[in-house]
Design a protein around this motif. Structure first.
Motif, PDB file in Angstrom:
ATOM      1  N   ILE A   9       8.806   4.215   1.938  1.00 19.08           N
ATOM      2  CA  ILE A   9       9.265   5.277   2.832  1.00 19.08           C
ATOM      3  C   ILE A   9       8.504   6.567   2.533  1.00 19.08           C
ATOM      4  O   ILE A   9       8.044   7.251   3.449  1.00 19.08           O
ATOM      5  CB  ILE A   9      10.785   5.481   2.692  1.00 19.08           C
ATOM      6  CG1 ILE A   9      11.531   4.230   3.162  1.00 19.08           C
ATOM      7  CG2 ILE A   9      11.233   6.689   3.507  1.00 19.08           C
ATOM      8  CD1 ILE A   9      12.990   4.183   2.763  1.00 19.08           C
ATOM      9  N   ALA A  10       8.354   6.901   1.260  1.00 23.56           N
ATOM     10  CA  ALA A  10       7.672   8.142   0.879  1.00 23.56           C
ATOM     11  C   ALA A  10       6.203   8.132   1.296  1.00 23.56           C
ATOM     12  O   ALA A  10       5.677   9.130   1.782  1.00 23.56           O
ATOM     13  CB  ALA A  10       7.794   8.373  -0.626  1.00 23.56           C
ATOM     14  N   SER A  11       5.539   6.997   1.121  1.00 22.82           N
ATOM     15  CA  SER A  11       4.104   6.922   1.409  1.00 22.82           C
ATOM     16  C   SER A  11       3.808   6.570   2.863  1.00 22.82           C
ATOM     17  O   SER A  11       2.698   6.786   3.335  1.00 22.82           O
ATOM     18  CB  SER A  11       3.432   5.900   0.493  1.00 22.82           C
ATOM     19  OG  SER A  11       3.843   4.589   0.830  1.00 22.82           O
ATOM     20  N   GLY A  12       4.776   5.971   3.543  1.00 24.39           N
ATOM     21  CA  GLY A  12       4.566   5.557   4.926  1.00 24.39           C
ATOM     22  C   GLY A  12       3.723   4.306   5.057  1.00 24.39           C
ATOM     23  O   GLY A  12       3.183   4.020   6.110  1.00 24.39           O
ATOM     24  N   ARG A  13       3.616   3.553   3.961  1.00 23.18           N
ATOM     25  CA  ARG A  13       2.827   2.324   4.017  1.00 23.18           C
ATOM     26  C   ARG A  13       3.402   1.294   3.053  1.00 23.18           C
ATOM     27  O   ARG A  13       4.209   1.618   2.203  1.00 23.18           O
ATOM     28  CB  ARG A  13       1.361   2.586   3.707  1.00 23.18           C
ATOM     29  CG  ARG A  13       1.113   3.271   2.389  1.00 23.18           C
ATOM     30  CD  ARG A  13      -0.349   3.604   2.168  1.00 23.18           C
ATOM     31  NE  ARG A  13      -1.186   2.428   2.165  1.00 23.18           N
ATOM     32  CZ  ARG A  13      -1.482   1.721   1.074  1.00 23.18           C
ATOM     33  NH1 ARG A  13      -1.018   2.083  -0.091  1.00 23.18           N
ATOM     34  NH2 ARG A  13      -2.247   0.656   1.148  1.00 23.18           N
ATOM     35  N   SER A  14       2.943   0.061   3.223  1.00 24.70           N
ATOM     36  CA  SER A  14       3.410  -1.019   2.372  1.00 24.70           C
ATOM     37  C   SER A  14       2.225  -1.853   1.914  1.00 24.70           C
ATOM     38  O   SER A  14       1.769  -2.734   2.633  1.00 24.70           O
ATOM     39  CB  SER A  14       4.394  -1.895   3.147  1.00 24.70           C
ATOM     40  OG  SER A  14       4.703  -3.051   2.413  1.00 24.70           O
ATOM     41  N   PRO A  15       1.712  -1.591   0.730  1.00 20.21           N
ATOM     42  CA  PRO A  15       0.632  -2.449   0.236  1.00 20.21           C
ATOM     43  C   PRO A  15       1.094  -3.903   0.190  1.00 20.21           C
ATOM     44  O   PRO A  15       2.280  -4.193   0.005  1.00 20.21           O
ATOM     45  CB  PRO A  15       0.376  -1.918  -1.179  1.00 20.21           C
ATOM     46  CG  PRO A  15       0.907  -0.528  -1.168  1.00 20.21           C
ATOM     47  CD  PRO A  15       2.061  -0.537  -0.206  1.00 20.21           C
ATOM     48  N   TYR A  16       0.160  -4.809   0.335  1.00 19.59           N
ATOM     49  CA  TYR A  16       0.471  -6.231   0.392  1.00 19.59           C
ATOM     50  C   TYR A  16       1.412  -6.659  -0.730  1.00 19.59           C
ATOM     51  O   TYR A  16       2.419  -7.315  -0.489  1.00 19.59           O
ATOM     52  CB  TYR A  16      -0.828  -7.049   0.328  1.00 19.59           C
ATOM     53  CG  TYR A  16      -0.588  -8.541   0.192  1.00 19.59           C
ATOM     54  CD1 TYR A  16      -0.168  -9.286   1.288  1.00 19.59           C
ATOM     55  CD2 TYR A  16      -0.751  -9.178  -1.027  1.00 19.59           C
ATOM     56  CE1 TYR A  16       0.065 -10.640   1.175  1.00 19.59           C
ATOM     57  CE2 TYR A  16      -0.520 -10.537  -1.149  1.00 19.59           C
ATOM     58  CZ  TYR A  16      -0.106 -11.261  -0.051  1.00 19.59           C
ATOM     59  OH  TYR A  16       0.133 -12.598  -0.177  1.00 19.59           O
ATOM     60  N   ILE A  17       1.108  -6.291  -1.947  1.00 17.78           N
ATOM     61  CA  ILE A  17       1.894  -6.775  -3.078  1.00 17.78           C
ATOM     62  C   ILE A  17       3.317  -6.221  -3.050  1.00 17.78           C
ATOM     63  O   ILE A  17       4.260  -6.883  -3.459  1.00 17.78           O
ATOM     64  CB  ILE A  17       1.166  -6.476  -4.423  1.00 17.78           C
ATOM     65  CG1 ILE A  17       1.706  -7.367  -5.521  1.00 17.78           C
ATOM     66  CG2 ILE A  17       1.222  -5.012  -4.767  1.00 17.78           C
ATOM     67  CD1 ILE A  17       1.355  -8.831  -5.369  1.00 17.78           C
ATOM     68  N   VAL A  18       3.497  -5.009  -2.526  1.00 17.45           N
ATOM     69  CA  VAL A  18       4.835  -4.432  -2.412  1.00 17.45           C
ATOM     70  C   VAL A  18       5.621  -5.181  -1.334  1.00 17.45           C
ATOM     71  O   VAL A  18       6.780  -5.552  -1.545  1.00 17.45           O
ATOM     72  CB  VAL A  18       4.770  -2.915  -2.131  1.00 17.45           C
ATOM     73  CG1 VAL A  18       6.152  -2.336  -1.903  1.00 17.45           C
ATOM     74  CG2 VAL A  18       4.075  -2.187  -3.279  1.00 17.45           C
ATOM     75  N   GLY A  19       4.983  -5.425  -0.191  1.00 20.68           N
ATOM     76  CA  GLY A  19       5.634  -6.199   0.865  1.00 20.68           C
ATOM     77  C   GLY A  19       5.974  -7.605   0.405  1.00 20.68           C
ATOM     78  O   GLY A  19       7.016  -8.160   0.748  1.00 20.68           O
ATOM     79  N   LEU A  20       5.096  -8.178  -0.406  1.00 18.62           N
ATOM     80  CA  LEU A  20       5.344  -9.513  -0.946  1.00 18.62           C
ATOM     81  C   LEU A  20       6.568  -9.511  -1.849  1.00 18.62           C
ATOM     82  O   LEU A  20       7.405 -10.409  -1.782  1.00 18.62           O
ATOM     83  CB  LEU A  20       4.116 -10.011  -1.708  1.00 18.62           C
ATOM     84  CG  LEU A  20       4.165 -11.454  -2.185  1.00 18.62           C
ATOM     85  CD1 LEU A  20       4.208 -12.406  -0.995  1.00 18.62           C
ATOM     86  CD2 LEU A  20       2.947 -11.753  -3.054  1.00 18.62           C
ATOM     87  N   PHE A  21       6.703  -8.477  -2.679  1.00 17.08           N
ATOM     88  CA  PHE A  21       7.890  -8.397  -3.534  1.00 17.08           C
ATOM     89  C   PHE A  21       9.153  -8.250  -2.695  1.00 17.08           C
ATOM     90  O   PHE A  21      10.177  -8.874  -2.991  1.00 17.08           O
ATOM     91  CB  PHE A  21       7.806  -7.239  -4.543  1.00 17.08           C
ATOM     92  CG  PHE A  21       9.068  -7.131  -5.353  1.00 17.08           C
ATOM     93  CD1 PHE A  21       9.306  -8.015  -6.397  1.00 17.08           C
ATOM     94  CD2 PHE A  21      10.042  -6.194  -5.040  1.00 17.08           C
ATOM     95  CE1 PHE A  21      10.491  -7.952  -7.128  1.00 17.08           C
ATOM     96  CE2 PHE A  21      11.224  -6.126  -5.764  1.00 17.08           C
ATOM     97  CZ  PHE A  21      11.451  -7.003  -6.812  1.00 17.08           C
ATOM     98  N   VAL A  22       9.096  -7.447  -1.645  1.00 20.13           N
ATOM     99  CA  VAL A  22      10.278  -7.276  -0.779  1.00 20.13           C
ATOM    100  C   VAL A  22      10.667  -8.620  -0.166  1.00 20.13           C
ATOM    101  O   VAL A  22      11.848  -8.976  -0.139  1.00 20.13           O
ATOM    102  CB  VAL A  22      10.029  -6.201   0.300  1.00 20.13           C
ATOM    103  CG1 VAL A  22      11.193  -6.136   1.283  1.00 20.13           C
ATOM    104  CG2 VAL A  22       9.808  -4.827  -0.345  1.00 20.13           C
TER     105      VAL A  22
END
Length: 167
Positions: A82-95
């Motif tokens: 939310i703070a950065s306005g983006r979702s790096p692949y690895i972060v999205g993968l963890f979600v």
């Protein structure tokens, strides 16, 4: 890992306090009717024990479970996105992994991605859940599901699903 996740969440939360963007702690308060201090105490108790262990070297360490670590990390990831306005692949993968491990906590939020990338994850042992995450991470960006533009989490429908899952 717990301390790192809690510290990461605290940084993202501090950045979000300077904006009008959604904050996970506000969602926790709204969903559970608890004051924000309850959440802070829950998160900071184990973190502060670890961080300041030299103050009482004979104290008994808190029992930090895998679920505690996962919870601290998901809050850090969501507030970071939310703070950065983006979702790096690895972060999205963890979600997606988290949604697969804890379907009752996430509801429809990232359900499709969890089911596609991690089918049956919630019924697996922790060892197999972690192995599935390592296998998916090794594909780094090659998964059509995780490479999809909607996984940047910038569309409001995702956040509506998360709010619904929280209560």
């Amino acid at each position: 890992m717990y301390t790192l996740a809690a510290n990461s969440w605290e940084i993202s939360d501090a950045l979000l306090r300077q904006t009008t963007k959604l904050r996970m702690i506000d969602q926790f308060v709204a969903a559970h009717g608890e004051p924000a201090k309850s959440f802070w105490d829950l998160l900071n108790g184990p973190r502060n024990f670890i961080k300041h262990a030299n103050r009482d070297p004979f104290a008994v360490a808190p029992d930090i479970t895998d679920e505690d670590c996962d919870g601290a990390l998901i809050f850090a990831c969501l507030d970071y996105m939310i703070a950065s306005g983006r979702s790096p692949y690895i972060v999205g993968l963890f979600v997606a992994w988290y949604a697969g491990v804890y379907p009752l906590k996430t509801g429809d939020f990232f359900r499709r991605e969890a089911d596609l990338e991690f089918p049956g994850l919630g019924e697996m042992s922790r060892r197999h859940q972690c192995a599935a995450a390592r296998t998916a991470a090794a594909k780094w960006g090659k998964s059509p599901m995780m490479a999809h533009a909607k996984n940047e989490l910038t569309d409001n429908s995702r956040w509506t699903k998360l709010r619904n899952a929280l209560g």
